[in-house]
Design a protein around this motif. Structure first.
Motif: not given
Length: 470
Positions: A413-421, A431-448
């Protein structure tokens, strides 16, 4: 010892303590904006209030099994509940963020003893055929804690003060003490093994440094050289423990347990899965309050559907596991969790409340099934003499993964918020939308990781002779 009475009341003993521990791990999330305003700090900087608690819990869990073997499960469990209650009072009396973070550390230490010791008592009391039923009972309060935490925290912050969110532990702690005094069995070893002090220092310092490094990356600008050096140091410490554990007869965490396939997949696959799930309790209140502009109490109420769904899963999880097996359930359910996390990237100012409620119901349902499956499968092929070590090992990695997940969630979240108010709802939402998609990707990979299971793995637990859903 009255075995029938112990089996009847022990799950209540453990469930009450786990509810208090899990409630406190997330109840502050909804109150973070109010705390930040009161203490005059930024909301993201207050993640240390949550991280310090989970980090101290994860670091201290490895010694809990040794303490229980040496001093008995009842004594250690009651001491932990008492320490947790007193620490909660100190948190409520904190006058600044430093004092609050300091008071959260003994809370985490107490929780480090409560959770694995309670799990040791459960695994030693119930045979494998009855273990899923007992785990299903205990997992509901453990899930309700994180889910109800934001709701309770939001209502308290709205009607009272953020300090009062810590005082709710006092009556719960007293009830847990009463239950433990009357119904906690006193398991201990007749010849306890020596404590692996060197292993504790290596493992604890490596895990603590790695978690701290994640927190620093999310809050401050750290040079690439310094960050790389710290990362290398933490990994070297953990590698040093792995080498040390193979050289001593009684290591802090016995890595040879990972040779058991069901245990290995449960703890390692579950570790990655929890990385994605672990960031949600931190990100959702930010989405609702900073992104959608909802007050704390409304933000908390939006967590209620997940709690209701988690309770409903108790009824259907055992039949699902009996019919389809652990392998198929975990593979499919992990994908569904990833889709649900990714679904929050679609939430915006125009999203109907019914849509948000639907996502909450799905999250509670899938998370409940996931945790119940992973926690019970871990002991399917563990011998009785190894249950204490297996419980300590599993608890350690589970809490580390939730701690890392929280840190990763705030880091992303802080990464995507960098430089933004942070006062701009549109910027926060994006920023939070990007954070959710990133966490979703990590979870999807863990299914393997769950594809490594065999179709009949865990049958000794899921197909026990006793009815599991009763």
């Amino acid at each position: 010892m009255d075995t029938a009475a112990t089996k009847r009341y022990l799950p209540w003993v453990v469930a009450t303590a786990l509810f208090m521990e899990q409630l406190d791990s997330t109840i502050v999330n909804t109150g973070i904006p109010a705390m930040a305003a009161s203490l005059q700090v930024s909301p993201l900087s207050l993640k240390a209030v949550v991280t310090s608690y989970i980090l101290s819990l994860a670091v201290c869990i490895p010694v809990s099994g040794w303490l229980a073997e040496r001093y008995g499960t009842r004594r250690i469990f009651m001491f932990a509940v008492g320490l947790f209650t007193v620490s909660s009072v100190l948190c409520g009396l904190a006058v600044d963020s430093t004092m609050l973070i300091a008071a959260r550390v003994p809370q985490g230490i107490a929780a480090a003893m409560m959770m694995p010791v309670g799990r040791i008592a459960i695994v030693r009391t119930f045979p494998k055929g009855e273990l899923l039923r007992a785990m299903n009972f205990v997992i509901i309060p453990a899930l309700l804690g994180p889910l109800l935490g934001p709701t309770v925290g939001g209502l308290i912050v709205h009607w009272l003060s953020w300090r009062d969110i810590f005082f709710v532990n006092v009556p719960v702690g007293m009830v847990a003490m009463w239950f433990a005094h009357r119904h906690m069995p006193d398991y201990r070893s007749a010849a306890p093994q020596p404590l692996d002090v060197r292993g504790f220092l290596l493992f604890g310092s490596g895990a603590a440094l790695l978690s701290w490094l994640l927190e620093v990356f999310g809050e401050h600008s750290l040079g690439l050289g310094a960050g790389g050096a710290l990362l290398a140091t933490s990994l070297l410490l953990l590698a040093g423990y792995a080498w040390h554990a193979r050289q001593v007869p009684f290591p802090l965490l016995r890595l040879t347990l990972l040779k058991v396939r069901t245990f290995r997949v449960s703890v390692l696959g579950g570790f990655v899965t929890r990385l994605g799930i672990g960031g949600m309790p931190f990100l959702l209140p930010l989405l609702y309050q900073l992104g959608l502009g909802l007050p704390a109490w409304q933000s908390g109420l939006l967590m209620m559907p997940a709690a209701a769904a988690a309770m409903g899963m108790k009824v259907i999880s055992a039949p699902l596991l009996r019919r389809y097996g652990y392998r198929r359930v975990l593979v499919v359910n992990t994908v569904l969790i990833a889709c649900t996390i990714g679904g929050y990237a679609l939430v915006g100012p125009g999203t109907p409340i019914a849509g948000i409620v639907g996502l909450g119901l799905a999250m509670g349902l899938f998370n409940s099934l996931q945790f119940s499956s992973m926690n019970s499968m871990a002991y399917a092929d563990i011998e009785e003499k190894d249950t204490a070590m297996a419980s300590t090992f599993a608890s350690t990695l589970q809490q580390m993964s939730m701690s890392f997940g929280l840190a990763c969630g705030s880091l992303v979240a802080a990464w995507y918020l960098a430089g933004l108010p942070q006062t701009d709802p549109a910027a926060v939402m994006n920023a939070l939308h990007h954070a959710f998609l990133t966490l979703a990707g990590v979870t999807l990979v863990s299914s393997l990781s769950f594809w490594a299971l065999r179709p009949d793995d865990g049958d000794s637990v899921s197909r026990g002779t006793l009815p599991v859903g009763a």
